[in-house]
Scaffold this motif. Structure first.
Motif, PDB file in Angstrom:
ATOM      1  N   VAL A 211       0.824  -1.229   0.000  1.00 37.02           N
ATOM      2  CA  VAL A 211       0.000   0.000   0.000  1.00 37.02           C
ATOM      3  C   VAL A 211       0.849   1.266   0.000  1.00 37.02           C
ATOM      4  O   VAL A 211       0.307   2.373  -0.059  1.00 37.02           O
ATOM      5  N   LYS A 212       2.150   1.111   0.048  1.00 37.22           N
ATOM      6  CA  LYS A 212       3.034   2.281   0.055  1.00 37.22           C
ATOM      7  C   LYS A 212       2.758   3.152  -1.168  1.00 37.22           C
ATOM      8  O   LYS A 212       2.596   2.640  -2.278  1.00 37.22           O
ATOM      9  N   GLY A 213       2.663   4.457  -0.956  1.00 39.12           N
ATOM     10  CA  GLY A 213       2.378   5.373  -2.065  1.00 39.12           C
ATOM     11  C   GLY A 213       0.885   5.530  -2.340  1.00 39.12           C
ATOM     12  O   GLY A 213       0.476   6.399  -3.093  1.00 39.12           O
ATOM     13  N   LYS A 214       0.067   4.668  -1.743  1.00 40.20           N
ATOM     14  CA  LYS A 214      -1.388   4.749  -1.972  1.00 40.20           C
ATOM     15  C   LYS A 214      -2.116   5.385  -0.790  1.00 40.20           C
ATOM     16  O   LYS A 214      -3.319   5.631  -0.876  1.00 40.20           O
ATOM     17  N   ALA A 215      -1.425   5.583   0.308  1.00 44.06           N
ATOM     18  CA  ALA A 215      -2.030   6.228   1.481  1.00 44.06           C
ATOM     19  C   ALA A 215      -0.974   7.105   2.142  1.00 44.06           C
ATOM     20  O   ALA A 215       0.204   6.749   2.191  1.00 44.06           O
ATOM     21  N   LYS A 216      -1.445   8.254   2.658  1.00 44.94           N
ATOM     22  CA  LYS A 216      -0.512   9.177   3.322  1.00 44.94           C
ATOM     23  C   LYS A 216      -0.305   8.761   4.776  1.00 44.94           C
ATOM     24  O   LYS A 216       0.778   8.852   5.322  1.00 44.94           O
ATOM     25  N   PHE A 217      -1.403   8.266   5.397  1.00 49.19           N
ATOM     26  CA  PHE A 217      -1.364   7.920   6.814  1.00 49.19           C
ATOM     27  C   PHE A 217      -1.552   6.424   7.027  1.00 49.19           C
ATOM     28  O   PHE A 217      -2.145   5.734   6.196  1.00 49.19           O
ATOM     29  N   CYS A 218      -1.043   5.976   8.166  1.00 52.79           N
ATOM     30  CA  CYS A 218      -1.303   4.627   8.627  1.00 52.79           C
ATOM     31  C   CYS A 218      -1.942   4.747  10.008  1.00 52.79           C
ATOM     32  O   CYS A 218      -1.459   5.503  10.854  1.00 52.79           O
ATOM     33  N   ASP A 219      -3.038   4.039  10.207  1.00 50.89           N
ATOM     34  CA  ASP A 219      -3.840   4.157  11.429  1.00 50.89           C
ATOM     35  C   ASP A 219      -3.964   2.767  12.052  1.00 50.89           C
ATOM     36  O   ASP A 219      -3.736   1.745  11.385  1.00 50.89           O
ATOM     37  N   ILE A 220      -4.337   2.722  13.320  1.00 47.07           N
ATOM     38  CA  ILE A 220      -4.520   1.440  14.015  1.00 47.07           C
ATOM     39  C   ILE A 220      -5.586   1.588  15.097  1.00 47.07           C
ATOM     40  O   ILE A 220      -5.721   2.668  15.682  1.00 47.07           O
ATOM     41  N   PHE A 221      -6.352   0.530  15.338  1.00 51.93           N
ATOM     42  CA  PHE A 221      -7.325   0.509  16.437  1.00 51.93           C
ATOM     43  C   PHE A 221      -6.602  -0.056  17.654  1.00 51.93           C
ATOM     44  O   PHE A 221      -6.535  -1.269  17.846  1.00 51.93           O
ATOM     45  N   THR A 222      -6.007   0.831  18.433  1.00 44.39           N
ATOM     46  CA  THR A 222      -5.297   0.424  19.640  1.00 44.39           C
ATOM     47  C   THR A 222      -6.321   0.295  20.753  1.00 44.39           C
ATOM     48  O   THR A 222      -6.866   1.301  21.224  1.00 44.39           O
ATOM     49  N   GLU A 223      -6.629  -0.931  21.122  1.00 48.33           N
ATOM     50  CA  GLU A 223      -7.735  -1.162  22.070  1.00 48.33           C
ATOM     51  C   GLU A 223      -7.524  -2.505  22.748  1.00 48.33           C
ATOM     52  O   GLU A 223      -6.919  -3.413  22.177  1.00 48.33           O
ATOM     53  N   LYS A 224      -8.045  -2.615  23.955  1.00 46.12           N
ATOM     54  CA  LYS A 224      -7.992  -3.880  24.687  1.00 46.12           C
ATOM     55  C   LYS A 224      -8.666  -4.969  23.839  1.00 46.12           C
ATOM     56  O   LYS A 224      -9.746  -4.750  23.262  1.00 46.12           O
TER      57      LYS A 224
END
Ligand code: NIG
Ligand code: FE
Length: 415
Positions: A211-224
């Motif tokens: 996905v490199k080059g196809k998205a500016k940000f990387c996100d994550i659901f940091t949760e228990k």
């Protein structure tokens, strides 16, 4: 189609700057009465009192008489899950009867249910469905939307979602700017149940390079019980090394330390934060991480609102966004976001405007380009139905955006 615009007889209302406004600076919004805004080729070339307007060849411009009404920067919806298959009205009803968001997810519903639907839908269908939402967002004054992947949870479908986002973004007729975020770390897919570390390995080894080059940000659901702190840290470090800027869904359901992790890793934003710790607030303020608060989600889940005042009083930058998604928050209502921020989060209307404009722009790394009405920025502009911007929260849950101009082009007009 020209992108040359003159707006006359305007009451300009805008935060100022090219980076997020923090703490008490969020409340200072510049107001210029009897003002003119000029845009050429989609960029603002003049904002100021009508008397100081430069000499122009007016016939080269579309001239709009604002008749004294308030003229603001377009809104940024800096956190949405715009691309998804299916809907989940059944879960909404289960929650009304007392089920919890996490227990539905743990039973294999929730995000996984949308993953199942998204895997089977074509990129054309996903794109068309998202465009339907975009058309409605624009009417509420949104001129930039962030859109996350995250309902694929395998390389093929994550790429399909990012392809839908690319098509929306590159459409020459598109009415707003679209910013892409990769959220492969939205949940552990059913194929990897109980093997979270292996799924993190897959994301690092296979998905991030794909996905490199196809998205500016990387996100994550940091949760228990989703991605806890150690898995989140390992994944986000790899994403940062791969060149992504970072975002986190942090401290949404329980206090886990997501805010502190966002500060440690220099994330651009941490989002949700309903259950952020005092230390998390302080560390985000110190590290300059934008706190993106999503009151529609708290409202929908009947959870306490995020502590906006604590962030602002500690000198942090707060942004507001809708979190539009088919599960925890099936709403993209900017008017209701404004009302909830002012009524329940005790934000002033000036702070709320800054949070939805300049600070939203900072949350997607675009504070240099949009988010305020200043020379050199893109002409992303809205004209309200009223001269007084204080009508925005007072007209509760209702839209008072009349005209929307996106990069110098009129894209919506409500009569
Ligand atoms: O931001 N919390 C995780 N992600 C979304 C909800 C996604 C869903 O329920 O489909 C959120 O609330
Ligand atoms: Fe979200």
């Amino acid at each position: 189609m020209t992108r040359n615009i003159i707006i006359e007889n305007a009451t300009i209302v805008t935060p100022e700057g090219r980076s997020a406004r923090k703490g008490e600076a969020m409340a200072s919004v510049k107001v210029i009465e009897n003002a003119t805004l000029v845009a050429r080729d989609g960029k603002i070339t003049f904002v100021g009192p009508m008397a100081e307007m430069p000499q122009l060849q007016k016939e080269e411009y579309e001239v709009i008489d604002a008749a004294g009404r308030a003229v603001l920067p377009g809104f940024l919806d800096s956190h949405t899950h715009l691309i998804f298959g299916g809907f989940r009205p059944d879960e909404f009803e289960w929650r009304l009867k007392g089920d919890s968001y996490m227990s539905i997810m743990e039973r294999g519903g929730g995000i996984q249910s949308t993953v199942n639907a998204t895997r089977t839908e074509s990129v054309e269908d996903l794109t068309a469905k998202a465009q339907w939402f975009i058309d409605r967002m624009v009417q509420m004054g949104v001129t930039t939307v962030e859109a996350k992947s995250g309902y694929g949870l395998n390389t093929e479908t994550e790429l399909k979602m990012l392809e839908a986002i690319r098509r929306l973004s590159d459409d020459p007729e598109q009415k707003l700017r679209v910013v892409a975020t990769f959220l492969g770390a939205h949940a552990v897919p059913k194929e990897y149940k109980g093997r979270t570390a292996e799924y993190v390995d897959l994301m690092i080894k296979e998905m991030l390079p794909a996905v490199k080059g196809k998205a500016k940000f990387c996100d994550i659901f940091t949760e228990k019980n989703v991605f806890e702190i150690e898995d989140s840290r390992r994944f986000l470090k790899a994403a940062r090394e791969a060149g992504f800027q970072l975002k986190l869904h942090a401290d949404e359901i329980v206090t886990l330390g997501g805010a502190e992790l966002a500060a440690e890793l220099g994330a651009v934003s941490a989002d949700h934060l309903l259950h952020v710790s005092d230390r998390g607030v302080e560390e985000m303020a110190k590290a300059g991480v934008v706190a993106t608060l999503l009151p529609l989600t708290a409202f929908t889940l009947k959870e306490p609102y995020a502590p906006a005042r604590r962030f602002i009083d500690h000198g942090a930058a707060v942004a507001l966004a809708t979190d539009l998604n088919p599960g925890s928050c099936f709403s993209g209502s900017i008017p209701l976001t404004i009302a909830l921020a002012c009524i329940y989060m005790n934000m002033s209307i000036e702070e709320t405007i800054t949070a939805l404009t300049l600070n939203g722009a900072a949350a997607v790394g675009l504070a240099d380009t949009t988010g305020s009405l200043e020379e050199g920025k893109d002409a992303d502009v809205i004209i309200l139905d009223y001269p007084n911007y204080r009508m925005l929260p007072y007209y509760v849950g209702m839209n008072c955006v009349n005209t929307v101009i996106s990069q110098g082009r009129i894209v919506s007009k409500n009569n």
